[in-house]
Design an enzyme around this catalytic site. Sequence first.
Site, PDB file in Angstrom:
ATOM      1  N   PHE A   1     -15.793 -41.953   8.081  1.00  0.00           N
ATOM      2  CA  PHE A   1     -14.699 -42.106   9.041  1.00  0.00           C
ATOM      3  C   PHE A   1     -14.118 -40.729   9.319  1.00  0.00           C
ATOM      4  CE2 PHE A   1     -10.323 -42.614  10.385  1.00  0.00           C
ATOM      5  CZ  PHE A   1     -10.468 -43.544  11.402  1.00  0.00           C
TER       6      PHE A   1
ATOM      7  N   ASP B   1     -14.734 -32.939   5.566  1.00  0.00           N
ATOM      8  CA  ASP B   1     -13.566 -33.693   6.018  1.00  0.00           C
ATOM      9  C   ASP B   1     -12.751 -34.040   4.774  1.00  0.00           C
ATOM     10  OD1 ASP B   1     -11.679 -35.476   6.865  1.00  0.00           O
ATOM     11  OD2 ASP B   1     -13.046 -36.711   8.066  1.00  0.00           O
TER      12      ASP B   1
ATOM     13  N   LYS C   1      -3.440 -35.699   6.851  1.00  0.00           N
ATOM     14  CA  LYS C   1      -2.687 -36.648   6.013  1.00  0.00           C
ATOM     15  C   LYS C   1      -1.649 -36.021   5.064  1.00  0.00           C
ATOM     16  CE  LYS C   1      -5.374 -40.759   6.618  1.00  0.00           C
ATOM     17  NZ  LYS C   1      -6.728 -40.672   7.142  1.00  0.00           N
TER      18      LYS C   1
HETATM   19  C1  LIG Z   1      -7.444 -40.607   8.393  1.00  0.00           C
HETATM   20  C2  LIG Z   1      -8.691 -39.835   8.461  1.00  0.00           C
HETATM   21  C3  LIG Z   1      -9.099 -39.187   9.642  1.00  0.00           C
HETATM   22  C4  LIG Z   1      -8.356 -39.336  10.942  1.00  0.00           C
HETATM   23  O1  LIG Z   1      -7.046 -38.876  10.860  1.00  0.00           O
HETATM   24  P1  LIG Z   1      -6.005 -39.276  12.028  1.00  0.00           P
HETATM   25  O2  LIG Z   1      -4.772 -38.505  11.650  1.00  0.00           O
HETATM   26  O3  LIG Z   1      -5.811 -40.748  11.955  1.00  0.00           O
HETATM   27  O4  LIG Z   1      -6.581 -38.847  13.311  1.00  0.00           O
HETATM   28  C5  LIG Z   1     -10.253 -38.433   9.598  1.00  0.00           C
HETATM   29  N1  LIG Z   1     -10.960 -38.308   8.468  1.00  0.00           N
HETATM   30  C6  LIG Z   1     -10.604 -38.910   7.317  1.00  0.00           C
HETATM   31  C7  LIG Z   1     -11.429 -38.727   6.097  1.00  0.00           C
HETATM   32  C8  LIG Z   1      -9.466 -39.704   7.284  1.00  0.00           C
HETATM   33  O5  LIG Z   1      -9.123 -40.320   6.150  1.00  0.00           O
END
Ligand SMILES: *Cc1c(COP(=O)(O)O)cnc(C)c1O
Length: 418
Positions: free
Chosen positions: A149, A234, A263
């Site tokens: 994701f 990521d 986050k």
């Molecule tokens: C939450 C998340 C995203 C996306 O972040 P947003 O602030 O919702 O755009 C991307 N990568 C990972 C691993 C995430 O947990």
Amino acid sequence: MSTVPKSAVPKSAPPRSADPSASAILPTYARAPVAFERGEGSWLVTAEGERYLDFGAGIAVNSLGHGHPHLVGALTAQAAKLWHTSNLFGQPDGERLARRLADASFADLVFFCNSGAEALEAAIKTTRKYHAAGGHPERYRIVTFEGAFHGRTLATIAAGGQKKYLDGFGPKVDGFDQVPFGDLKALEAAIGPETAGILIEPIQGEGGLRATPPGFLRALRALCDRHGLLLVLDEVQTGVGRTGRLFAHEREGIVPDVMALAKGLGGGFPVGACLATREAARGMTAGVHGTTFGGNPLAMAVANAVLDVVLADGFVEGVARKGALLAQRLAELKDTHPRVIEEVRGEGLLAGLKLRPPVADFAAAARDARLVVIPAGDNVARLLPPLTVSEDELAEGVRRLDAACRAIEAALPAGAAA
Ligand SMILES: *Cc1c(COP(=O)(O)O)cnc(C)c1O
């Protein structure tokens, strides 16, 4: 003197909805039937005064809990001084935050934005531009992993490759090749003359807290070096102390070329960052990328305040210690409730329970026990308390998880096999 033009005032607005109580928010979320009015540390409080223990932290966002005095102080002090000037001017607090992130990581340079998806967009563009600047614009493809994701923009849903997020939104953005998670053979086979880099979460968050097998990130690093690819991590969910290390990739002693954060970085204030080495960012020159709001003084003030706490001596080690304690308690819980809990997953305070009953039922049972947990893929309930959670609160959370397990068991058919 009225400044509203006559034409802007509708004479008689037609009724919009037969049900006046219907929500006017676009229904893209299935929301739990509860709302909170305020927060105090690891606790959320409804308007009626009901207190919930927060093991969700706004999906790993409220890293220092709710109402942390140092963050409230930083935000209110900045709010009284300056909110926004745009990136056409210097940003002293942004300079300071970038320097601190660079000093604490592999990176030389940082691009600030407002979310995880934007941080990933910057990471993807940096990766493609790196090869273009080196005379190889044909190298634009990025290998990603099943179950990943990376956000909800058109490029990041293509990178994540999940059908449920791609369906109905037209042609998938080109340039992403997906292989099974942890499959080195498939990965090697996917690398071709157009490959620019490899993008991976060290632990899949939304995908259900699936960690890369031991040694996998080291193998990726070696592959990238061999093929001249960029390793892009990521760490939007895993970063900034969540796993008991400042960044999850430190577990394998490797460094990436590019990394996305968001986050936990802002402790609840929207901020994202794309970190890169000077070499990896060689194509990112004046004018090639931008953002209006990214790196604004409010976000920079709060993120600097988050780092004041997270980078302090012993803080991240404390997260690791609390994470180990939680893992031990969860293992005991699994032994007590084998019909509910199949497996304990995660690292540090990025913990999760792989469940036998549907995770939605478990999340509802936890809510009945006044505990917030976060559903993820693979039927996993994520437990993401604030990094500032106390050992007593961890114990209380486990008691509430136990109550949720018992409520679920009471509803199972008698004698159902474990
Ligand atoms: C939450 C998340 C995203 C996306 O972040 P947003 O602030 O919702 O755009 C991307 N990568 C990972 C691993 C995430 O947990």
